[in-house]
Structures are given as structure tokens and as C-alpha cells.
Design a protein around this motif. Structure first.
Motif, PDB file in Angstrom:
ATOM      1  N   GLU A  83       0.847  -1.192   0.000  1.00 40.61           N
ATOM      2  CA  GLU A  83       0.000   0.000   0.000  1.00 40.61           C
ATOM      3  C   GLU A  83       0.878   1.236   0.000  1.00 40.61           C
ATOM      4  OE1 GLU A  83      -3.743  -1.820   2.640  1.00 40.61           O
ATOM      5  OE2 GLU A  83      -2.610  -0.084   3.358  1.00 40.61           O
ATOM      6  N   THR A  84       0.361   2.321  -0.581  1.00 41.36           N
ATOM      7  CA  THR A  84       1.089   3.575  -0.599  1.00 41.36           C
ATOM      8  C   THR A  84       0.112   4.735  -0.585  1.00 41.36           C
ATOM      9  OG1 THR A  84       2.696   4.921  -1.811  1.00 41.36           O
ATOM     10  CG2 THR A  84       1.218   3.565  -3.127  1.00 41.36           C
ATOM     11  N   GLY A  85       0.490   5.809   0.087  1.00 44.62           N
ATOM     12  CA  GLY A  85      -0.377   6.981   0.175  1.00 44.62           C
ATOM     13  C   GLY A  85      -0.100   7.740   1.453  1.00 44.62           C
ATOM     14  N   ASP A  86      -0.882   8.817   1.708  1.00 45.69           N
ATOM     15  CA  ASP A  86      -0.698   9.526   2.962  1.00 45.69           C
ATOM     16  C   ASP A  86      -1.565   8.878   4.042  1.00 45.69           C
ATOM     17  OD1 ASP A  86      -3.302  10.365   2.501  1.00 45.69           O
ATOM     18  OD2 ASP A  86      -2.680  12.347   1.771  1.00 45.69           O
ATOM     19  N   HIS A  87      -1.486   9.430   5.243  1.00 42.94           N
ATOM     20  CA  HIS A  87      -2.155   8.823   6.390  1.00 42.94           C
ATOM     21  C   HIS A  87      -3.666   8.710   6.182  1.00 42.94           C
ATOM     22  CE1 HIS A  87      -3.087   7.959  10.597  1.00 42.94           C
ATOM     23  NE2 HIS A  87      -3.914   9.008  10.618  1.00 42.94           N
ATOM     24  N   GLU A  88      -4.303   9.810   5.754  1.00 41.10           N
ATOM     25  CA  GLU A  88      -5.752   9.811   5.613  1.00 41.10           C
ATOM     26  C   GLU A  88      -6.204   8.856   4.529  1.00 41.10           C
ATOM     27  OE1 GLU A  88      -7.649  11.215   7.677  1.00 41.10           O
ATOM     28  OE2 GLU A  88      -6.071  12.291   8.774  1.00 41.10           O
ATOM     29  N   ARG A  89      -5.474   8.831   3.429  1.00 39.20           N
ATOM     30  CA  ARG A  89      -5.869   7.965   2.311  1.00 39.20           C
ATOM     31  C   ARG A  89      -5.757   6.490   2.692  1.00 39.20           C
ATOM     32  NH1 ARG A  89      -3.242   5.312  -1.845  1.00 39.20           N
ATOM     33  NH2 ARG A  89      -4.451   5.053  -3.775  1.00 39.20           N
ATOM     34  N   LEU A  90      -4.700   6.123   3.413  1.00 39.87           N
ATOM     35  CA  LEU A  90      -4.505   4.722   3.792  1.00 39.87           C
ATOM     36  C   LEU A  90      -5.541   4.274   4.817  1.00 39.87           C
ATOM     37  CD1 LEU A  90      -0.603   4.509   3.987  1.00 39.87           C
ATOM     38  CD2 LEU A  90      -2.103   3.633   2.188  1.00 39.87           C
ATOM     39  N   LEU A  91      -5.920   5.182   5.712  1.00 38.46           N
ATOM     40  CA  LEU A  91      -6.988   4.824   6.649  1.00 38.46           C
ATOM     41  C   LEU A  91      -8.290   4.579   5.911  1.00 38.46           C
ATOM     42  CD1 LEU A  91      -6.527   7.130   9.794  1.00 38.46           C
ATOM     43  CD2 LEU A  91      -6.111   4.681   9.607  1.00 38.46           C
ATOM     44  N   ALA A  92      -8.550   5.405   4.904  1.00 39.38           N
ATOM     45  CA  ALA A  92      -9.797   5.271   4.149  1.00 39.38           C
ATOM     46  C   ALA A  92      -9.831   3.978   3.341  1.00 39.38           C
ATOM     47  CB  ALA A  92      -9.970   6.475   3.222  1.00 39.38           C
ATOM     48  N   LEU A  93      -8.639   3.477   2.960  1.00 37.64           N
ATOM     49  CA  LEU A  93      -8.604   2.233   2.187  1.00 37.64           C
ATOM     50  C   LEU A  93      -9.089   1.042   3.008  1.00 37.64           C
ATOM     51  CD1 LEU A  93      -5.209   2.424   0.213  1.00 37.64           C
ATOM     52  CD2 LEU A  93      -7.531   2.483  -0.736  1.00 37.64           C
ATOM     53  N   GLY A  94      -8.875   1.104   4.315  1.00 34.57           N
ATOM     54  CA  GLY A  94      -9.301   0.003   5.167  1.00 34.57           C
ATOM     55  C   GLY A  94      -8.497  -1.269   4.956  1.00 34.57           C
ATOM     56  N   GLY A  95      -7.205  -1.123   4.572  1.00 35.82           N
ATOM     57  CA  GLY A  95      -6.355  -2.284   4.299  1.00 35.82           C
ATOM     58  C   GLY A  95      -5.386  -2.585   5.430  1.00 35.82           C
ATOM     59  N   VAL A  96      -4.172  -2.951   5.045  1.00 31.43           N
ATOM     60  CA  VAL A  96      -3.155  -3.361   6.016  1.00 31.43           C
ATOM     61  C   VAL A  96      -2.829  -2.219   6.976  1.00 31.43           C
ATOM     62  CG1 VAL A  96      -0.800  -4.199   6.301  1.00 31.43           C
ATOM     63  CG2 VAL A  96      -2.192  -5.033   4.397  1.00 31.43           C
ATOM     64  N   TYR A  97      -2.634  -1.011   6.427  1.00 33.71           N
ATOM     65  CA  TYR A  97      -2.284   0.127   7.276  1.00 33.71           C
ATOM     66  C   TYR A  97      -3.391   0.405   8.280  1.00 33.71           C
ATOM     67  CZ  TYR A  97      -0.935   4.849   8.681  1.00 33.71           C
ATOM     68  OH  TYR A  97      -0.581   5.961   9.417  1.00 33.71           O
ATOM     69  N   SER A  98      -4.613   0.360   7.797  1.00 35.86           N
ATOM     70  CA  SER A  98      -5.742   0.608   8.686  1.00 35.86           C
ATOM     71  C   SER A  98      -5.788  -0.413   9.820  1.00 35.86           C
ATOM     72  CB  SER A  98      -7.047   0.570   7.889  1.00 35.86           C
ATOM     73  OG  SER A  98      -8.161   0.788   8.730  1.00 35.86           O
ATOM     74  N   ASP A  99      -5.487  -1.671   9.492  1.00 31.47           N
ATOM     75  CA  ASP A  99      -5.467  -2.713  10.530  1.00 31.47           C
ATOM     76  C   ASP A  99      -4.350  -2.459  11.535  1.00 31.47           C
ATOM     77  OD1 ASP A  99      -7.609  -3.917   9.332  1.00 31.47           O
ATOM     78  OD2 ASP A  99      -6.407  -5.394   8.224  1.00 31.47           O
ATOM     79  N   LEU A 100      -3.173  -2.083  11.035  1.00 31.56           N
ATOM     80  CA  LEU A 100      -2.056  -1.796  11.928  1.00 31.56           C
ATOM     81  C   LEU A 100      -2.389  -0.620  12.847  1.00 31.56           C
ATOM     82  CD1 LEU A 100       0.998  -2.117   9.476  1.00 31.56           C
ATOM     83  CD2 LEU A 100       0.452  -3.643  11.375  1.00 31.56           C
ATOM     84  N   TYR A 101      -2.992   0.410  12.279  1.00 28.50           N
ATOM     85  CA  TYR A 101      -3.330   1.596  13.065  1.00 28.50           C
ATOM     86  C   TYR A 101      -4.366   1.242  14.137  1.00 28.50           C
ATOM     87  CZ  TYR A 101      -4.227   6.553  13.970  1.00 28.50           C
ATOM     88  OH  TYR A 101      -4.339   7.779  14.576  1.00 28.50           O
ATOM     89  N   ALA A 102      -5.352   0.460  13.734  1.00 31.37           N
ATOM     90  CA  ALA A 102      -6.386   0.074  14.687  1.00 31.37           C
ATOM     91  C   ALA A 102      -5.825  -0.793  15.808  1.00 31.37           C
ATOM     92  CB  ALA A 102      -7.507  -0.660  13.958  1.00 31.37           C
ATOM     93  N   SER A 103      -4.849  -1.644  15.460  1.00 30.05           N
ATOM     94  CA  SER A 103      -4.276  -2.530  16.474  1.00 30.05           C
ATOM     95  C   SER A 103      -3.537  -1.755  17.552  1.00 30.05           C
ATOM     96  CB  SER A 103      -3.336  -3.540  15.818  1.00 30.05           C
ATOM     97  OG  SER A 103      -2.167  -2.896  15.354  1.00 30.05           O
TER      98      SER A 103
END
Length: 608
Positions: free
Chosen positions: A581-601
Motif C-alpha cells: 500500500e502507498t499513500g498519505d495517512h488519511e488515504r490509507l486509513l480510508a482504504l481500510g487495508g493493512v495500514y488501517s489494521d495496523l493503526y487500529a491494532s
């Protein structure tokens, strides 16, 4: 910025330590000895003088018993012939003998001084060569070696080489020439008694050969076990606080005792086996002495030899067996020294980093490009066909689970490791086409593990730039908030940091390392988990310090704390060597992918 990767199965958790060890092997005594002696070649003129002085000392020493025999004959003839003894003649002969021994001692003393100087210069050059070699070794090689083992090779083994050379060369020269000189003098007195005396030589050669064959491998094992024990000690002492915290003292002591017992056993066996030569030779020498005395007495009774000649011959027979015995007893010293030399030569023969390309890197703007890059640790692939483009001045955050390849990415950029295929460019220039030192001088690095040298805080900051002035150090300290706490220390910037940095806090150490990178004024900046070991309050200071450091610089930030990289221009999410995945913080959170899972964890609970 653009990214592209191909899907490929990868294994996680593979780091740089590949178990690159030095395999045990039987000592090549002849080859290693020849190579060790070859390092004396630059001092050959001094060694020629050493040899000449040794010859003088030996010649005078072997002549003295023959001259002394004349004094014995003078006294014996006077007593037996019932005439007065010419004590003036006896005194003159004794004065000559004393003079011979004094000159021989002086020659041997000067020889010892010159030889000591040659050996110590040779060992000094050997240390220099090893130090220079270590700086040319690839990081992969050093990663595969326990630090205690490497320290043992460059300290204990080199010291043992020096001691062995100092003692063995002197003894080999003096005793070897003494044997030759004594044989010549014995033959001049009685050739058939000489044959009886030299019958001990074949016995010595057979015994020595058998003992050396047996003890060679034991001495190699001895120094290998020494290196292993040093590695265990270094590891334990470095993590002494962890040993205490987890109550592992008994286990550590048990491991130490086991390794110490192994070293003791193999050292005892090596010394005992090699030491068998001495008592055997003493027995042979004493047996020969008895035979010579009996046969010489018979010759005096028959009138075949004078008492002075027999006395001189007996002295020569003792002089003959003594150096042979000493030479035989040096087997353990020689083998120990050659075994250590072989371990040092293994370091000197290790494959080096590929030679640097010629040329210089122009002032860097900071554009970094990875083009179809593949890399593996040994046979295990970690990164395959990676494309990445970073514009000047951008802050690129790299996140992902452990073993995803985050640190490997920056290690490749620093050329701590060379890629297998593809290329990495800095401002369009392939980094393999410029010297490593030139490349690394444009890159600043702040690591998770803070490392401060034994010295003042000011010296630790200035380490990032050898030409830094006091004003440069102060500016860096103020920009990175070091100046805020340094005045509370007893000596300010002159406060000496302990070798392990325990007299400053973890956060303060981290700020000092950031100041060190600041004073280097790099075009590229790498921050590897720089805030993972500090508290929340200190993290705010570190964040501000890093923000000042990142200004107008291309930055790569590796972070597990996702809250620290929200302001990054681009965030790369890596998994199994791929950018997923690639993008800024807001975009990656909106994707709901790996980054979003890491952030939520991190902020909502532990991920399953």
C-alpha cells in the motif's frame, strides 16, 4: 512518487545474520608458519644483524669449554707430573674464558633487544592490517560473527602470536646454531664419541614428530574454545541488566562453566601432550651423558684422550642435548602461536566488499529511485522486483510487520549490502558507481539503538562532522533540544558520557544522536525506529527534533508507532518484501487495508 511490485511468496523474519562462520579445520602448520615468517621480510636487514650477533654469541660460547679444557690439562699435568702448577697460565686461560662468556652475553643481549623490536613492529603491522581489513569487510560477514569471537582474534590471538614469535625465534636461532657449533667442536675432539652423542637426534625427531601430529589439532581447538568463551562473556556482560532482570544468572553461570570446562580440558590436553617432549628428552640426554662419561673415562685411562679433552667433550655433550631439549620443548609454544596466526589469517583472507568505483557524487538534491531491485540474504529471497521513486525533500515513512523488509530497504540504500539485481540511484546516479564513503557522507542515520562513544557530549555530537566547530555543535544541540537538558549536567557539554551511556537517560541519548546527524548536514536522512524506546513526553521533544532535522531533506522514516508518521508525505506499507500500500495517512486509513489494521491494532486493542 510511484511504486510497483510483483507478487512473490516471501518468508518473514530473515535478518542479516546468516551464520557465516569460520569452519574448523586442521592447522596447516607449514603453510601458516611460512606465511608468518614472511611478515618479517621488511626487517630483513635487522634480522641479518640479529643472526650475525647470534653467530658471535654461539661461537664464543662453544669455544669457551675447549679453552677451559686447557686449564684443566695444565692443573692435571702439574699434579700428575709432580711439578708445580703454572697458576699464572691457569689465570690467563680463565680470564680468556670469562672474556669469551662476557662478550657472548653482550652479543646475545643486543640480539634480544633488536629481535624484540622487530617482533613488536611486526605485530603492530599485523594489528594495523587486521584493523584495516575489518573496515573493508562487508557487513554480512561481521553480522555472522559473534563479537567476542572477533575480539578474541584481534586481541588474544595477535598477542599470542607476538609472544610466540618473540620466544621461539630467539630460541630457534641460538639453540639451532649452538647444536651446529657444538657438533663441530665435538668432532674436533673425538669423532667416534660424537657419533655416540648424536644418537639422541633420531629419537628426538621421532618423538617430536609424533607429538606435533597429536597436538596440532588440540591447539586449534584450544583457541577456538577461547574465542567461543570470549563471545559468551561479551554477550553476557553487554546484557548484564537483562540477565539480572530475568533471573538467568544460574543458567549463564552454568553455560560459562561448561564452556570454561571445555576450554580447560582441551588446553590441558594440548599442553600435556606437547609437554611430553621435555621429560623424554631429559631422559635421553641424561642417558647419553652417562655413556659419554664412562667411555671418556676409559679413554683417559688408556691414554687415548687427555682429561681436559674429556672434560670439554662432556661439557659439549651437555650443550648438545640442552638446546635439542629446549627446541623440543618449544613444540607447544610454536603450535600455539601458529594456531593463533592461522585464526588471524582467516580474518585477513576473508572476502572483502567489492572495490569502490572511481568518481565523486555531485551535491545531492535527494531524489532516490529503486529500479527493479531484488535482494536476498543468502539463498532466502527478501525483496524481489521492487520499484520506488522518492522526490527531493519528501518524507517517506515505511511501516509494516517485523520481517517485512523495512530496515533492509535502507541498508541497501546505505550500501551496507549490495543488491542482487536492478539498481538504486541517487539523483540519477547509480549508487554502485560512487565510493561508499562518498555516498554515506550524504546520508544521516538515527537508529533505534542509540550508540554513544566514551567521550564528552560535545565530542559525541561533533562525531557526525569532523570539521564541525563549537558553534556548529551548539547550533545542532539547540535545534534538537539537547541544549535544554545539557546545562543541568555537572560539566555541560564537557560532561563525559560513560561507555554504556548510563549517566544520561534513554531520551537524552536519542536526542544526542539526532544532534549528531544534524551537525553532519546530510542530504538524505534515515530514521530507524528513533522514538520506539522513549516515553511519551520525551517523544514529543524527539519528534520536534526530527522535524527540524528533516526540514528540506529527503527522509526515510521507519516506525512502528504510527502516530509518529502521520505528517509523512508518503507512507509505504511493506509486507514480505513488497510494497502493498502507498499513500498519505488519511488515504490509507480510508482504504481500510493493512495500514488501517495496523493503526487500529495500536489504538483500539491487540490485533488477532
Amino acid at each position: 512518487m510511484s511504486t510497483r511490485t510483483t507478487q512473490s511468496p516471501m518468508r518473514r523474519g530473515h535478518g542479516p545474520s546468516m551464520g557465516i562462520g569460520m569452519a574448523e579445520k586442521t592447522m596447516n602448520f607449514k603453510g601458516s608458519s611460512k606465511r608468518l615468517l614472511g611478515r618479517l621480510r621488511p626487517h630483513r636487514l635487522t634480522l641479518i644483524l640479529v643472526l650475525a650477533l647470534t653467530v658471535v654469541a654461539v661461537v664464543l660460547s662453544v669455544i669457551a669449554p675447549r679453552v677451559l679444557g686447557a686449564a684443566v690439562d695444565e692443573i692435571y699435568d702439574g699434579v700428575i707430573g709432580r711439578r708445580s702448577v703454572d697458576f699464572d697460565e691457569v689465570g690467563r686461560i680463565l680470564a680468556i674464558v670469562v672474556g669469551l662468556y662476557v662478550v657472548a652475553a653482550v652479543a646475545q643481549l643486543v640480539q634480544g633487544f633488536l629481535l624484540a623490536k622487530v617482533v613488536q613492529r611486526t605485530v603492530q603491522r599485523l594489528r594495523d592490517d587486521v584493523e584495516a581489513k575489518v573496515n573493508r569487510l562487508p557487513l554480512a560477514y561481521l553480522d555472522g560473527q559473534p563479537r567476542g569471537e572477533m575480539l578474541s582474534r584481534v586481541t588474544n590471538d595477535i598477542d599470542n602470536v607476538g609472544q610466540s614469535m618473540q620466544q621461539s625465534i630467539s630460541q630457534l636461532l641460538f639453540n639451532g646454531l649452538t647444536v651446529i657449533g657444538v657438533v663441530v667442536m665435538m668432532v674436533s675432539i673425538s669423532w667416534w664419541l660424537t657419533i655416540v652423542a648424536v644418537l639422541a637426534v633420531p629419537v628426538v625427531m621421532v618423538v617430536t614428530a609424533k607429538v606435533m601430529k597429536k597436538s596440532q589439532g588440540l591447539f586449534v581447538q584450544q583457541w577456538q574454545h577461547t574465542g567461543e568463551l570470549n563471545a559468551q562473556i561479551e554477550e553476557t556482560f553487554s546484557a548484564h541488566d537483562l540477565v539480572k532482570v530475568f533471573g538467568r544468572g544460574p543458567q549463564v553461570q552454568a553455560t560459562f562453566r561448561a564452556k570454561n570446562d571445555e576450554l580447560t580440558n582441551v588446553s590441558w590436553r594440548a599442553q600435556f601432550v606437547s609437554g611430553l617432549v621435555m621429560p623424554i628428552m631429559m631422559f635421553v640426554g641424561n642417558l647419553q651423558y652417562v655413556i659419554v662419561c664412562v667411555l671418556g673415562g676409559v679413554q683417559v685411562a688408556n691414554g687415548g684422550m687427555s682429561l681436559g679433552q674429556v672434560t670439554a667433550f662432556i661439557q659439549y655433550s651437555r650443550q648438545f642435548t640442552q638446546p635439542i631439549t629446549q627446541l623440543a620443548s618449544m613444540v607447544n609454544l610454536l603450535q600455539s602461536g601458529v594456531a593463533s596466526a592461522e585464526r588471524v589469517f582467516e580474518v585477513l583472507d576473508a572476502p572483502e566488499e567489492p572495490a569502490d568505483a572511481a568518481g565523486r557524487l555531485s551535491p545531492a538534491r535527494g531524489k532516490v529511485t529503486f529500479e527493479d531491485v531484488s535482494f536476498s540474504y543468502g539463498e532466502e529471497p527478501l525483496i524481489e522486483h521492487l520499484d520506488l521513486e522518492v522526490e527531493p525533500g519528501q518524507t517517506v515513512a515505511i511501516v509494516g510487520p517485523t520481517g517485512a523488509g523495512k530496515t533492509t530497504l535502507v541498508n541497501l540504500l546505505m550500501r551496507f549490502y549490495d543488491i542482487d539485481s536492478g539498481r538504486i540511484t541517487l539523483d540519477g546516479r547509480d549508487i554502485r558507481d560512487v565510493p561508499r564513503t562518498d555516498l554515506r557522507s550524504r546520508i544521516g542515520m538515527v537508529l533505534q539503538d542509540t550508540w554513544l562513544f566514551h567521550g564528552t557530549i560535545g565530542e559525541n555530537i561533533a562525531y557526525g562532522n569532523p570539521n564541525a566547530t563549537e558553534a556548529d555543535v551548539l547550533e545542532a544541540a539547540q535545534a534538537t533540544f539537547v541544549d535544554r537538558f545539557v546545562h543541568s549536567l555537572p560539566d555541560g557539554y564537557d560532561t563525559v558520557v560513560d561507555e554504556d551511556g548510563t549517566n544520561v537517560s534513554t531520551g537524552e541519548r536519542q536526542l544526542i544522536t539526532i544532534a549528531r546527524a544534524f551537525v553532519a548536514d546530510p542530504a538524505l536522512l534515515i530514521l530507524d525506529e528513533a522514538t520506539s524506546s522513549v516515553d511519551t513526553r520525551t517523544e514529543v521533544l524527539v519528534q520536534h527534533a526530527m522535524a527540524a532535522l528533516r526540514a528540506n531533506r529527503t527522509s526515510f522514516v521507519i516506525a512502528h508507532r504510527l502516530s509518529t508518521i502521520r505528517d509523512a508525505d508518503v507512507i509505504l506499507v511493506m509486507d514480505r518484501g513488497r510494497i502493498v500500500e502507498t499513500g498519505d495517512h488519511e488515504r490509507l486509513l480510508a482504504l481500510g487495508g493493512v495500514y488501517s489494521d495496523l493503526y487500529a491494532s495500536q489504538f483500539e486493542g491487540v490485533a488477532t
